[in-house]
Design an enzyme around this catalytic site. Structure first.
Site, PDB file in Angstrom:
ATOM      1  N   LYS A 135       7.474  -2.681   1.851  1.00  9.10           N
ATOM      2  CA  LYS A 135       6.653  -1.891   2.784  1.00  9.10           C
ATOM      3  C   LYS A 135       6.402  -2.692   4.057  1.00  9.10           C
ATOM      4  O   LYS A 135       6.342  -3.939   4.005  1.00  9.10           O
ATOM      5  CB  LYS A 135       5.347  -1.462   2.120  1.00  9.10           C
ATOM      6  CG  LYS A 135       4.277  -2.475   2.188  1.00  9.10           C
ATOM      7  CD  LYS A 135       2.881  -1.961   1.936  1.00  9.10           C
ATOM      8  CE  LYS A 135       1.991  -3.172   2.105  1.00  9.10           C
ATOM      9  NZ  LYS A 135       0.612  -3.056   2.129  1.00  9.10           N
ATOM     10  N   LYS A 175       1.529  -6.246   7.784  1.00  9.60           N
ATOM     11  CA  LYS A 175       1.024  -7.071   8.882  1.00  9.60           C
ATOM     12  C   LYS A 175       1.265  -8.550   8.634  1.00  9.60           C
ATOM     13  O   LYS A 175       1.311  -9.343   9.548  1.00  9.60           O
ATOM     14  CB  LYS A 175      -0.493  -6.857   9.024  1.00  9.60           C
ATOM     15  CG  LYS A 175      -0.852  -5.564   9.687  1.00  9.60           C
ATOM     16  CD  LYS A 175      -2.335  -5.519  10.024  1.00  9.60           C
ATOM     17  CE  LYS A 175      -3.123  -5.092   8.816  1.00  9.60           C
ATOM     18  NZ  LYS A 175      -4.553  -4.911   9.083  1.00  9.60           N
ATOM     19  N   LYS A 194      -0.183 -10.995  -3.350  1.00  8.05           N
ATOM     20  CA  LYS A 194      -0.794 -11.967  -2.427  1.00  8.05           C
ATOM     21  C   LYS A 194      -1.084 -13.284  -3.124  1.00  8.05           C
ATOM     22  O   LYS A 194      -0.917 -14.349  -2.530  1.00  8.05           O
ATOM     23  CB  LYS A 194      -2.082 -11.397  -1.812  1.00  8.05           C
ATOM     24  CG  LYS A 194      -1.815 -10.340  -0.750  1.00  8.05           C
ATOM     25  CD  LYS A 194      -3.091  -9.980   0.000  1.00  8.05           C
ATOM     26  CE  LYS A 194      -2.823  -8.941   1.072  1.00  8.05           C
ATOM     27  NZ  LYS A 194      -4.053  -8.421   1.681  1.00  8.05           N
TER      28      LYS A 194
HETATM   29  P1  AMP Z   1      -4.262  -2.827   6.012  1.00 12.38           P
HETATM   30  O1  AMP Z   1      -2.975  -3.188   6.687  1.00 12.38           O
HETATM   31  O2  AMP Z   1      -4.332  -3.274   4.591  1.00 12.38           O
HETATM   32  O3  AMP Z   1      -5.477  -3.171   6.809  1.00 12.38           O
HETATM   33  O4  AMP Z   1      -4.218  -1.235   5.886  1.00 12.38           O
HETATM   34  C1  AMP Z   1      -4.816  -0.323   6.776  1.00 12.38           C
HETATM   35  C2  AMP Z   1      -4.342   1.080   6.446  1.00 12.38           C
HETATM   36  O5  AMP Z   1      -2.960   1.234   6.785  1.00 12.38           O
HETATM   37  C3  AMP Z   1      -4.467   1.451   4.968  1.00 12.38           C
HETATM   38  O6  AMP Z   1      -4.896   2.794   4.854  1.00 12.38           O
HETATM   39  C4  AMP Z   1      -3.055   1.323   4.448  1.00 12.38           C
HETATM   40  O7  AMP Z   1      -2.789   2.172   3.345  1.00 12.38           O
HETATM   41  C5  AMP Z   1      -2.224   1.738   5.661  1.00 12.38           C
HETATM   42  N1  AMP Z   1      -0.900   1.095   5.643  1.00 12.38           N
HETATM   43  C6  AMP Z   1      -0.653  -0.245   5.653  1.00 12.38           C
HETATM   44  N2  AMP Z   1       0.678  -0.477   5.628  1.00 12.38           N
HETATM   45  C7  AMP Z   1       1.288   0.741   5.584  1.00 12.38           C
HETATM   46  C8  AMP Z   1       2.665   1.158   5.554  1.00 12.38           C
HETATM   47  N3  AMP Z   1       3.658   0.287   5.543  1.00 12.38           N
HETATM   48  N4  AMP Z   1       2.922   2.495   5.529  1.00 12.38           N
HETATM   49  C9  AMP Z   1       1.910   3.402   5.538  1.00 12.38           C
HETATM   50  N5  AMP Z   1       0.592   3.061   5.574  1.00 12.38           N
HETATM   51  C10 AMP Z   1       0.279   1.753   5.598  1.00 12.38           C
END
Ligand code: AMP
Length: 319
Positions: free
Chosen positions: A185, A188, A104
């Site tokens: 991966k 968002k 980031k």
């Molecule tokens: P965040 O997008 O950082 O708010 O992540 C929220 C949750 O979604 C966390 O537990 C991450 O580990 C999970 N997560 C985010 N992106 C992925 C992905 N591409 N595959 C699996 N889990 C994900």
């Protein structure tokens, strides 16, 4: 989950679906981490709307507010308070090594301190509740390692204070990859149109994105030689359907990629349609959602405040 960007099927399969499965096996606390979202600039009105959206998505996925606490991070000031105390026992080198920080910060012209401190705040979110298990996707495993390191360091400096938490990853779907680029991966913050299926995307859009997913030069599914794009599509299908490995092999071996994509799209749409229907019902009653969040914060605040009191006592701060 951070209230920034649109939640996608990676968030659902890596985290949310797992939360629903384990919600009655533990005393669960599910938080919308708005303090994390402001590590990057956010539009205030947009952020407030996103907080509601994420909480509604938790409920739509099947989190039962009677069985679990659902709350917003900034409604419980102890998160920020504990984060400061943990910051003071965390070496900067530990934070600079974090993969997400490196990725980031490389995209920023000027790096805010919040981006570096983010994993300490995450450690506070977890240690505040003396959590035994944290169900996350694989990308958060490194942050969980750091949380354990911080807890152990604090315990060794000031005496046993924190439970050292474990990580719970789903067996399938712990790392869903971008549909446009299966070497990255699903994220968002990635803006490319065919990168992710968002949880609130309409069926036509879901079908279009999946039909355009990057595969490889093989003509049909071969589990031995499949490239990352095909393996990603198979993981998405398996994580949504719960199909065991042998059923996956017999169903998909030899199937042409176009047909594989049609099956994956149909599976994703069939799972997301009832989910979206529940979401629409929940947001049509904003009073209900506000009540769930208020109750959740009221229920967890005493646990958080007790941890902060204990930490202050251990550190010799004013209690
Ligand atoms: P965040 O997008 O950082 O708010 O992540 C929220 C949750 O979604 C966390 O537990 C991450 O580990 C999970 N997560 C985010 N992106 C992925 C992905 N591409 N595959 C699996 N889990 C994900």
């Amino acid at each position: 989950m951070q209230p920034s960007g649109n939640l996608h099927i990676g968030n659902y399969l890596g985290a949310l679906q797992n939360w629903v499965r384990i919600q009655r096996d533990y005393e669960c606390i599910f938080c919308v981490v708005d303090l994390h979202a402001v590590t990057l600039p956010q539009d205030p009105a947009g952020l407030r709307a996103k907080i509601h959206e994420i909480a509604a998505l938790y409920l739509a996925a099947g989190i039962d507010p009677k069985a679990c606490s659902i709350m917003v991070q900034s409604a419980v000031p102890a998160h920020a308070e504990l984060a400061w105390m943990l910051t003071c026992v965390t070496p900067v080198g530990w934070l600079e090594r974090m993969t997400q920080y490196k990725a980031k910060s490389a995209k920023q012209e000027s790096v805010g301190d919040g981006l570096l401190q983010y994993p300490v705040l995450m450690a506070a979110d977890i240690l505040l509740y003396q959590a035994g298990i944290v169900p996350v996707g694989e990308d958060q495993a490194q942050h969980l390692e750091l949380t354990r390191d911080i807890a152990q360091r604090f315990n060794s400096l000031y005496g046993e204070t924190f439970v050292v938490p474990g990580t719970s990853l789903p067996a399938v779907g712990a790392r869903i990859m971008g549909l446009d680029d299966p070497t990255q991966k699903m994220s968002k913050s990635e803006a490319a149109a065919n990168h992710a299926v968002a949880l609130l995307d309409p069926p036509d859009k879901i079908r279009k994105i999946i039909m355009r997913a990057t595969t490889d030069s093989n003509p049909a599914v071969d589990f031995e030689t499949a490239g990352p794009g095909v393996l990603n599509l198979l993981s998405i299908y398996q994580a949504f359907s719960g199909a065991p490995d042998d059923e996956m092999k017999s169903r998909f071996t030899g199937l042409r990629y176009g047909d594989l994509k049609k099956e994956v799209a149909a599976m994703v749409i069939s799972q997301l349609e009832p989910f979206q229907e529940r979401y629409r019902r929940i947001v049509s009653e904003p009073g209900y959602l506000a009540g769930v969040l208020r109750e959740g914060a009221e229920r967890v605040a005493p646990i958080a405040n007790e941890t902060v009191r204990l930490v202050k006592e251990r550190m010799g701060l004013w209690v």
